[in-house]
Every structure is written in C-alpha cells, then in structure tokens.
Scaffold this motif. Structure first.
Motif, PDB file in Angstrom:
ATOM      1  N   ALA A  53      14.535 -26.374  11.478  1.00 24.71           N
ATOM      2  CA  ALA A  53      14.331 -24.938  11.644  1.00 24.71           C
ATOM      3  C   ALA A  53      14.796 -24.427  12.994  1.00 24.71           C
ATOM      4  O   ALA A  53      14.582 -23.265  13.313  1.00 24.71           O
ATOM      5  CB  ALA A  53      12.841 -24.594  11.473  1.00 24.71           C
ATOM      6  N   VAL A  54      15.424 -25.290  13.798  1.00 27.78           N
ATOM      7  CA  VAL A  54      16.007 -24.858  15.067  1.00 27.78           C
ATOM      8  C   VAL A  54      17.484 -24.640  14.804  1.00 27.78           C
ATOM      9  O   VAL A  54      18.247 -25.579  14.666  1.00 27.78           O
ATOM     10  CB  VAL A  54      15.799 -25.900  16.176  1.00 27.78           C
ATOM     11  CG1 VAL A  54      16.428 -25.427  17.468  1.00 27.78           C
ATOM     12  CG2 VAL A  54      14.314 -26.160  16.368  1.00 27.78           C
ATOM     13  N   SER A  55      17.867 -23.366  14.686  1.00 34.17           N
ATOM     14  CA  SER A  55      19.220 -23.044  14.249  1.00 34.17           C
ATOM     15  C   SER A  55      20.218 -23.107  15.384  1.00 34.17           C
ATOM     16  O   SER A  55      19.928 -22.673  16.494  1.00 34.17           O
ATOM     17  CB  SER A  55      19.253 -21.629  13.645  1.00 34.17           C
ATOM     18  OG  SER A  55      18.352 -21.541  12.573  1.00 34.17           O
ATOM     19  N   TRP A  58      20.797 -20.462  18.468  1.00 30.06           N
ATOM     20  CA  TRP A  58      19.546 -19.819  18.887  1.00 30.06           C
ATOM     21  C   TRP A  58      18.903 -20.551  20.061  1.00 30.06           C
ATOM     22  O   TRP A  58      17.727 -20.349  20.360  1.00 30.06           O
ATOM     23  CB  TRP A  58      18.552 -19.785  17.720  1.00 30.06           C
ATOM     24  CG  TRP A  58      18.897 -18.769  16.672  1.00 30.06           C
ATOM     25  CD1 TRP A  58      19.880 -18.868  15.739  1.00 30.06           C
ATOM     26  CD2 TRP A  58      18.279 -17.504  16.449  1.00 30.06           C
ATOM     27  NE1 TRP A  58      19.914 -17.750  14.947  1.00 30.06           N
ATOM     28  CE2 TRP A  58      18.938 -16.883  15.362  1.00 30.06           C
ATOM     29  CE3 TRP A  58      17.232 -16.818  17.064  1.00 30.06           C
ATOM     30  CZ2 TRP A  58      18.586 -15.632  14.891  1.00 30.06           C
ATOM     31  CZ3 TRP A  58      16.871 -15.567  16.580  1.00 30.06           C
ATOM     32  CH2 TRP A  58      17.548 -14.985  15.516  1.00 30.06           C
ATOM     33  N   GLY A  59      19.645 -21.451  20.708  1.00 26.25           N
ATOM     34  CA  GLY A  59      19.048 -22.201  21.806  1.00 26.25           C
ATOM     35  C   GLY A  59      17.982 -23.127  21.265  1.00 26.25           C
ATOM     36  O   GLY A  59      18.167 -23.799  20.272  1.00 26.25           O
ATOM     37  N   ASP A  60      16.832 -23.146  21.892  1.00 31.78           N
ATOM     38  CA  ASP A  60      15.725 -23.986  21.434  1.00 31.78           C
ATOM     39  C   ASP A  60      14.742 -23.209  20.564  1.00 31.78           C
ATOM     40  O   ASP A  60      13.681 -23.706  20.217  1.00 31.78           O
ATOM     41  CB  ASP A  60      14.964 -24.563  22.644  1.00 31.78           C
ATOM     42  CG  ASP A  60      15.834 -25.533  23.430  1.00 31.78           C
ATOM     43  OD1 ASP A  60      16.687 -26.171  22.793  1.00 31.78           O
ATOM     44  OD2 ASP A  60      15.657 -25.629  24.657  1.00 31.78           O
ATOM     45  N   ALA A  61      15.060 -21.950  20.233  1.00 32.42           N
ATOM     46  CA  ALA A  61      14.152 -21.130  19.447  1.00 32.42           C
ATOM     47  C   ALA A  61      14.102 -21.612  18.009  1.00 32.42           C
ATOM     48  O   ALA A  61      15.122 -21.929  17.414  1.00 32.42           O
ATOM     49  CB  ALA A  61      14.592 -19.658  19.491  1.00 32.42           C
ATOM     50  N   ALA A  62      12.885 -21.697  17.472  1.00 30.26           N
ATOM     51  CA  ALA A  62      12.710 -22.094  16.077  1.00 30.26           C
ATOM     52  C   ALA A  62      12.801 -20.863  15.197  1.00 30.26           C
ATOM     53  O   ALA A  62      12.183 -19.836  15.469  1.00 30.26           O
ATOM     54  CB  ALA A  62      11.349 -22.771  15.892  1.00 30.26           C
ATOM     55  N   PHE A  63      13.590 -20.965  14.167  1.00 27.99           N
ATOM     56  CA  PHE A  63      13.755 -19.829  13.260  1.00 27.99           C
ATOM     57  C   PHE A  63      14.053 -20.372  11.878  1.00 27.99           C
ATOM     58  O   PHE A  63      15.065 -21.039  11.676  1.00 27.99           O
ATOM     59  CB  PHE A  63      14.910 -18.933  13.715  1.00 27.99           C
ATOM     60  CG  PHE A  63      15.061 -17.670  12.885  1.00 27.99           C
ATOM     61  CD1 PHE A  63      14.353 -16.539  13.211  1.00 27.99           C
ATOM     62  CD2 PHE A  63      15.894 -17.657  11.776  1.00 27.99           C
ATOM     63  CE1 PHE A  63      14.481 -15.383  12.448  1.00 27.99           C
ATOM     64  CE2 PHE A  63      16.027 -16.512  11.004  1.00 27.99           C
ATOM     65  CZ  PHE A  63      15.318 -15.371  11.355  1.00 27.99           C
ATOM     66  N   ALA A 190      27.243 -28.414  17.283  1.00 30.10           N
ATOM     67  CA  ALA A 190      26.618 -27.405  16.429  1.00 30.10           C
ATOM     68  C   ALA A 190      25.465 -27.979  15.605  1.00 30.10           C
ATOM     69  O   ALA A 190      24.591 -27.231  15.150  1.00 30.10           O
ATOM     70  CB  ALA A 190      27.658 -26.785  15.493  1.00 30.10           C
ATOM     71  N   TYR A 191      25.439 -29.309  15.428  1.00 33.19           N
ATOM     72  CA  TYR A 191      24.401 -29.929  14.600  1.00 33.19           C
ATOM     73  C   TYR A 191      23.401 -30.731  15.431  1.00 33.19           C
ATOM     74  O   TYR A 191      22.652 -31.538  14.872  1.00 33.19           O
ATOM     75  CB  TYR A 191      25.058 -30.844  13.560  1.00 33.19           C
ATOM     76  CG  TYR A 191      26.160 -30.183  12.774  1.00 33.19           C
ATOM     77  CD1 TYR A 191      25.878 -29.288  11.752  1.00 33.19           C
ATOM     78  CD2 TYR A 191      27.508 -30.432  13.077  1.00 33.19           C
ATOM     79  CE1 TYR A 191      26.889 -28.671  11.038  1.00 33.19           C
ATOM     80  CE2 TYR A 191      28.526 -29.812  12.370  1.00 33.19           C
ATOM     81  CZ  TYR A 191      28.214 -28.929  11.362  1.00 33.19           C
ATOM     82  OH  TYR A 191      29.223 -28.306  10.656  1.00 33.19           O
ATOM     83  N   ARG A 192      23.384 -30.526  16.734  1.00 35.44           N
ATOM     84  CA  ARG A 192      22.536 -31.349  17.599  1.00 35.44           C
ATOM     85  C   ARG A 192      21.045 -31.129  17.337  1.00 35.44           C
ATOM     86  O   ARG A 192      20.223 -31.995  17.669  1.00 35.44           O
ATOM     87  CB  ARG A 192      22.841 -31.076  19.068  1.00 35.44           C
ATOM     88  CG  ARG A 192      22.525 -29.681  19.555  1.00 35.44           C
ATOM     89  CD  ARG A 192      22.844 -29.520  21.042  1.00 35.44           C
ATOM     90  NE  ARG A 192      22.562 -28.170  21.523  1.00 35.44           N
ATOM     91  CZ  ARG A 192      23.413 -27.158  21.453  1.00 35.44           C
ATOM     92  NH1 ARG A 192      24.613 -27.356  20.927  1.00 35.44           N
ATOM     93  NH2 ARG A 192      23.092 -25.958  21.886  1.00 35.44           N
TER      94      ARG A 192
END
Length: 466
Positions: A53-55, A58-63, A190-192
């Motif tokens: 859920a961390v896109s 979006w940095g480290d923001a969970a979304f 991009a997938y880290r």
C-alpha cells in the motif's frame, strides 16, 4: 489518528477530517498524541509496506484501498465509483459461493461444538487455500465421505489445474540482444516499496489480492509493429496488470512483418536499408519505433517507455501513414505531460531526430556487445517463427487471430493457469525469496517447451518436435 480514535463516531469524524483537512489542520497540529500511538504508527507503516500500500511516487506515504485484501486502484485517472461497486459485487458473489461450499462443514461442526469452535473450523477451511477449497466438494471436509458433493463438470476443474500442463514456446533463450525489456520488478526503483517475501505474496493471493512481490514472477513478450496501424490487445492487458501491482516484466519485440519474412528466407543481412531521413517527412517504420523506445527506456525509465509504447500504438492506429516527425511529436507530448523531461523539450526532440537520422549509430551503446539491435530482433523473430501480433506469458502463447473476445477469454484462462503454476512452485520451494536467479528460465524447461512456434501447436498440445 488521535482525534478519529477518540471520537464517538470514528467513521464520520474520518470523513469530516479528510474532506476538510486544510480548515482543520491548524487545530490538529495542537492535538496531544499519546506515546503508544507512535508504536501503532510504525506497525501500520510496516503493514502497509507488506501489503503493497506504499505507492511509488508517494514517498513513504501509505495509500491504498483494499476490499477483502483485493487492491482497488483508485489512483488511476480512469477510475470511477462504478468500478468499486463492481468489485463489491464480485466479492459478494465470492462470499456466497464460499458459504455454499463450506455450509455443510460448518453445520456439522456446529452440531458438536460451540460457535467459536465452528468459526475456527471455518478458518481452517479458508487456510486450505482456493485450490483445496475447490476440491472440498469432491473429498469432503477432513476426509468425511458423507459430505461428498460432485462438481457439475469435473473436466472443467481438471482443465484449470496446473497438472494439465500447457505447452510453452521458449521465447527467452537467444533473445538477449533482440528483446527490449522495459521494466524489471527486482531491480527498478519504482518497485522498491513492494514486499520481498514470497510468503506474504501467497497470503495476499490466497484472499483474492494481487500476487504483489518484488520478483519477476511473470514475463510477457509482446511482438508488434506500431507502424502497421494495428492495435495489439496485449498492451491493454499490460496496463491493467501493472496498475493492479501485478509483478509483470514486459519485453517487446518491435519488428516489421516483411522484414521477418525476408530474414527467414534470406537471412538478417538481407534487410533493406532505412529510407532517407528527409527531415522526418517519411512514414515511420518499426525500426524507428524500436530506436525511439530504446532511447526513452534508457533516458526516462521503463514506465515512461511502456506508456510511450501504448500511446504511440494508439496514435498510429488513429492516424494511418503517420510520419516520423509526427511520431516524435507524439512521444515528446506524452513525456511532457508525464513530467519526466528535465531538459527542454526541443533538446529532447533534437536527440530523437539525430538518433533516427543516423539509423541508431549515434547511440552510445550501438557498438557494445550488449546492445539490443533491430537486426537481432528481426533474426530472433525469424528463428522462433513468431510474427507481429503474437504475445506470450512465461512462454504460454496468447491467441493472435481469433478476435478481441477470444483474446480476452484466453488471457483470463492463461493468467489463472500460470498463477496457479507459480503458487505451486512456490509452495514446493522451487521459487523462494532469492532463488532461482531467473524464474523465467525455470518455467521454460520441460517436455512441453518448444524451441519454435508452429501453427500446429494451436490445434493440439501433443508432442511436436521442430
């Protein structure tokens, strides 16, 4: 989180805060947060990372939005509420089917146990996984023959099982300098944020989620010629799968059909020279698409290249006879909208024009052994007997001449089959968090793997040697 958790109606408070954040931000900054909330926040962040859920971006923001563990991509520009309603309807249907399958097991358990034990029985049934659950009607619950319930069509159940092995075409070996791979789940930044654990992937998949994990579980090869003006149905599937966080590595083979035929009969050295540049005022060729996509992938990244390929293919279909300068304009326009051009657009355009005018010789990688070239792509297609319009998932061929409806049906069947195959290999320990080095090479082994494609393989999966 403190305000929402302490509110009498948490859902209504969450709605109010999220919809009016700018006006309440000043008051929220003065709220005293309990110390134990820090630990909860860390646990929530860890969980968000595990479930994907961390896109990226979006940095480290969970979304993320999940329905029964199934991700719903609300970030997609084309998303609308009806798609969410469809997901809810599908999940409702799955729950009803689940109830139908385990009702007898629950009823028998509840007769001798209390409700809590009956619920634990239900959990054991769920933990069996979808494959075992599908067999519940045949074998009964925990071997109880009295609960035996035969499926309506046993042949259908057998056909979707990985035990009924499908044939594959080895479209990996020999394609090192021919196939242009646009992304790499295991290496690309991009997938880290994707989880690394195969165990977590199995957990998510078991409950209807995408098999998101930072491994190249699935590799799709799409063979196409954007200059032909014919859309390739596989490109639409690629977009949907990647938006759903499906671990798909995409390789493309951009070739002209006539060039492949000539290479097959006379050799790749017989390919005609590229038409004169003429200031870009000539119809574009598959070679132009190949050079541009390779350049975009190297300079702007794989996701930009994938978007450019899909966008350019759509534009070519809408504009028959598109000129080279128009093709460059299509790419520049998209890259600008994506915000990936750091330099001026005019400089990027000049680079692309110089690249095509030189026929690719201006590329710094052109003289290296690892260079992916158009000539190698044509030779590979001729050697494997594959043509524009074809596509493969882990070597499993999709139909290419049956129309959109046949393609859509085959995609669903093959995706389901290959997911089951990958899950089985994972549970057997063949695929782990770190091994094998290439899952693609691993699945392209065995008696059902053929070195070349042949039309006869479409009619039968019987032994056919080339």
């Amino acid at each position: 989180a403190t305000v929402i958790a302490s509110a009498p109606d948490s859902l209504e408070t969450l709605k109010g805060v999220s919809q009016n954040l700018p006006s309440v931000a000043h008051h929220l900054s003065k709220v005293k947060v309990p110390e134990h909330f820090d630990e909860l926040a860390e646990e929530a962040s860890s969980l968000a990372t595990k479930v994907g859920a961390v896109s990226p971006g979006w940095g480290d923001a969970a979304f993320g939005l999940f329905v029964n563990g199934r991700p719903v991509d609300v970030e997609r520009p084309s998303f609308n509420v009806f798609q969410l309603l469809n997901v809810l309807r599908e999940e409702d249907g799955r729950l009803k089917e689940l109830e139908r399958r385990i009702r007898r097991a629950l009823k028998d358990a509840a007769a001798d146990e209390d409700e809590w034990e009956a619920l634990k029985t239900a959990r054991r049934v769920l933990d069996m996984g979808s494959d075992k659950l599908a067999q519940l009607g045949k074998k009964g619950f925990e071997g109880d023959k009295s609960t035996k319930e035969q499926p309506e069509n046993e042949d259908e159940d057998e056909a979707t099982s990985p035990s009924t092995e499908k044939y594959r075409i080895d479209v990996a070996r020999g394609g090192k300098n021919a196939v242009l791979y646009l992304n790499d789940i295991e290496k690309d930044a991009a997938y880290r944020s994707w989880p690394n654990s195969m165990e977590e992937m199995l957990y998510r998949s078991q409950y209807g989620g995408a098999p998101t994990v930072r491994r190249n579980l699935f590799t799709m090869l799409v063979v196409l010629d954007p200059a032909s003006g014919k859309s390739h149905p596989a490109l639409g599937v690629v977009g949907q799968l990647l938006n759903s966080q499906f671990p798909l590595r995409l390789g493309v083979l951009l070739v002209n059909d006539d060039d492949v035929s000539m290479a097959g009969s006379q050799g790749s050295d017989s390919l005609p020279l590229m038409a004169p540049w003429n200031d870009g005022d000539r119809p574009f060729h598959a070679r132009d698409s190949f050079l541009l996509l390779k350049h975009i992938s190297k300079k702007f990244g794989g996701m930009a290249a994938i978007s450019s390929l899909i966008h350019a293919s759509d534009a070519a279909e809408e504009t028959p006879g598109m000129m080279v300068k128009e093709l460059i304009g299509v790419h520049i326009s998209l890259l600008e909208r994506m915000g990936v051009i750091q330099d001026s657009a005019s400089n990027v355009q000049k680079e692309m024009e110089a690249l095509l005018e030189s026929g690719g010789t201006s590329d710094a990688m052109a003289s290296t052994k690892k260079n992916v070239s158009y000539e190698a792509a044509v030779k590979f297609a001729a050697d494997k007997l594959i043509r524009p319009g074809m596509s493969f998932l882990n070597g499993l061929p999709f139909p290419y001449d049956g129309g959109p409806s046949a393609f859509a049906a085959a995609v669903n069947e093959i995706l389901q089959y290959e997911q089951s195959n990958i899950m089985e290999l994972t549970m057997k320990g063949v695929i782990t968090d770190t091994a094998p080095r290439s899952i693609y090479a691993t699945v392209l082994k065995g008696d059902k793997v053929f070195k070349q494609y042949h039309p006869l393989l479409r009619e039968s999966a019987s032994e056919y040697m080339v």
